[in-house]
Design an enzyme around this catalytic site. Structure first.
Site, short mmCIF file in Angstrom:
data_model
loop_
_atom_site.label_atom_id
_atom_site.label_comp_id
_atom_site.label_asym_id
_atom_site.label_seq_id
_atom_site.Cartn_x
_atom_site.Cartn_y
_atom_site.Cartn_z
N THR A 248 0.81 -1.23 0.00
CA THR A 248 0.00 0.00 0.00
C THR A 248 0.84 1.28 0.00
O THR A 248 0.61 2.18 -0.79
CB THR A 248 -0.96 0.02 1.21
OG1 THR A 248 -1.81 -1.12 1.13
CG2 THR A 248 -1.80 1.28 1.21
N ALA A 249 1.80 1.40 0.88
CA ALA A 249 2.56 2.65 1.01
C ALA A 249 3.96 2.57 0.42
O ALA A 249 4.81 3.40 0.72
CB ALA A 249 2.64 3.05 2.48
N ALA A 250 4.19 1.59 -0.44
CA ALA A 250 5.54 1.42 -1.00
C ALA A 250 6.02 2.67 -1.72
O ALA A 250 7.13 3.16 -1.48
CB ALA A 250 5.55 0.22 -1.95
N GLY A 251 5.19 3.20 -2.61
CA GLY A 251 5.58 4.39 -3.36
C GLY A 251 5.75 5.60 -2.48
O GLY A 251 6.67 6.41 -2.67
N ASP A 252 4.87 5.76 -1.50
CA ASP A 252 4.96 6.91 -0.60
C ASP A 252 6.21 6.84 0.27
O ASP A 252 6.87 7.86 0.51
CB ASP A 252 3.71 6.98 0.29
CG ASP A 252 2.45 7.23 -0.51
OD1 ASP A 252 2.54 7.84 -1.59
OD2 ASP A 252 1.37 6.81 -0.06
#
Length: 310
Positions: A248-252
């Site tokens: 879910t938050a990999a890119g962020d």
């Protein structure tokens, strides 16, 4: 100076854990549900703060319980929230995130107050913007507010980083004031009509941004790593292999990490960016081994403990 300003979204994430992602028309039973602070802007702010940067958040929430919870979470992480505004008429943003057993996800976002922040509020936050050395934005707030923020930044010699997510048409006016653009492969396809599978295809896609004035293009490629492209140079910086639980938050986490690294550098150039991306790959590799958005974001100490010197 090591100060980062994030203009972006604050959402309450409702995370639904399922065996398989639903097919069209299918009804699924949810294994369990969790309520977790999120939003691309807030996630990137928390990631950068936990990695040693001083972060200032510009955002808008509703006058509701979700908004208060999200605000308290940012404050607990030490993020400056002086310019988190409150909308009397619209609720705090909400994201419905469905995650399967392979760590793949589907996300639906109800924007709420995120999309009512306006240029007058950006003007109120102008001094904060001017006093940072990195400004980040995404597309979960109005594009016109990002343009206004980036114009202020560029007039004051501040580096601008655009995460064009969720993907939507990017005005030339915005690209002209963007130093670094960071799409993933899906967003790159949506924005350039180029299917990015490797470094060569990433270079073709990146040209579409570089021709409009962007200096550096970083295209994240999941488990393959991230491609860094300029007019003259291109490299694929490999990812660190881990057993992912939730992406879910990999890119962020990646963007927060790269920004944190750049904010500590005396200048930003190609070699500095390569090192920052490698650091971002380390951080995202840790984030995907935990469930949830902000709760999965590692501290600098965690990164150093796992990979040695940052």
């Amino acid at each position: 100076m090591n100060k980062i300003c994030v203009l972006g979204s604050m959402n309450m994430d409702m995370v639904l854990n399922v065996k398989n992602l639903p097919k069209k028309g299918e009804t699924l039973l949810v294994n369990n549900m969790e309520k977790i602070p999120g939003g691309k802007g807030a996630n990137q702010a928390v990631a950068a703060q936990r990695l040693g940067s001083n972060v200032y958040m510009i955002a808008q929430i509703g006058e509701d319980d979700n908004g208060e919870i999200l605000l308290d979470c940012l404050k607990k992480d030490g993020i400056n929230t002086d310019y988190v505004f409150k909308d009397k008429f619209n609720p705090t943003g909400l994201a419905i995130i469905t995650v399967d057993e392979n760590a793949d996800n589907m996300i639906s976002v109800i924007s709420g107050a995120n999309m009512t922040i306006n240029n007058e509020q950006i003007k109120e936050a102008e001094e904060i913007i001017k006093n940072c050395n990195i400004v980040i934005s995404q597309f979960e707030t109005p594009i016109e507010t990002t343009i206004e923020t980036f114009k202020i930044a560029k007039e004051n010699g501040i580096i601008t980083i655009l995460n064009p997510a969720p993907a939507t048409s990017v005005p030339d006016e915005l690209l002209n004031v963007t130093d670094i653009i960071v799409p993933n492969e899906t967003e790159a396809l949506e924005l350039t009509d180029v299917e990015v599978k490797d470094l060569e295809s990433a270079k073709i896609a990146a040209t579409k941004f570089i021709d409009k004035g962007v200096n550096y293009v970083i295209i994240t490629l999941g488990e393959k790593g991230a491609a860094l492209i300029t007019k003259e140079q291109a490299d694929l910086i490999p990812a660190y292999k881990v057993a992912a639980v939730d992406t879910t938050a990999a890119g962020d986490s990646f963007i927060g990490a790269v920004s944190s690294k750049l904010s500590k550098a005396p200048k930003v150039d190609y070699e500095v960016l390569k090192k920052a991306i490698n650091f971002g790959n380390k951080v995202s590799s840790i984030a995907v081994t935990k469930k949830g958005a902000q709760i999965s974001l590692p501290t600098l100490e965690e990164v150093v403990n796992k990979y040695g010197e940052e």
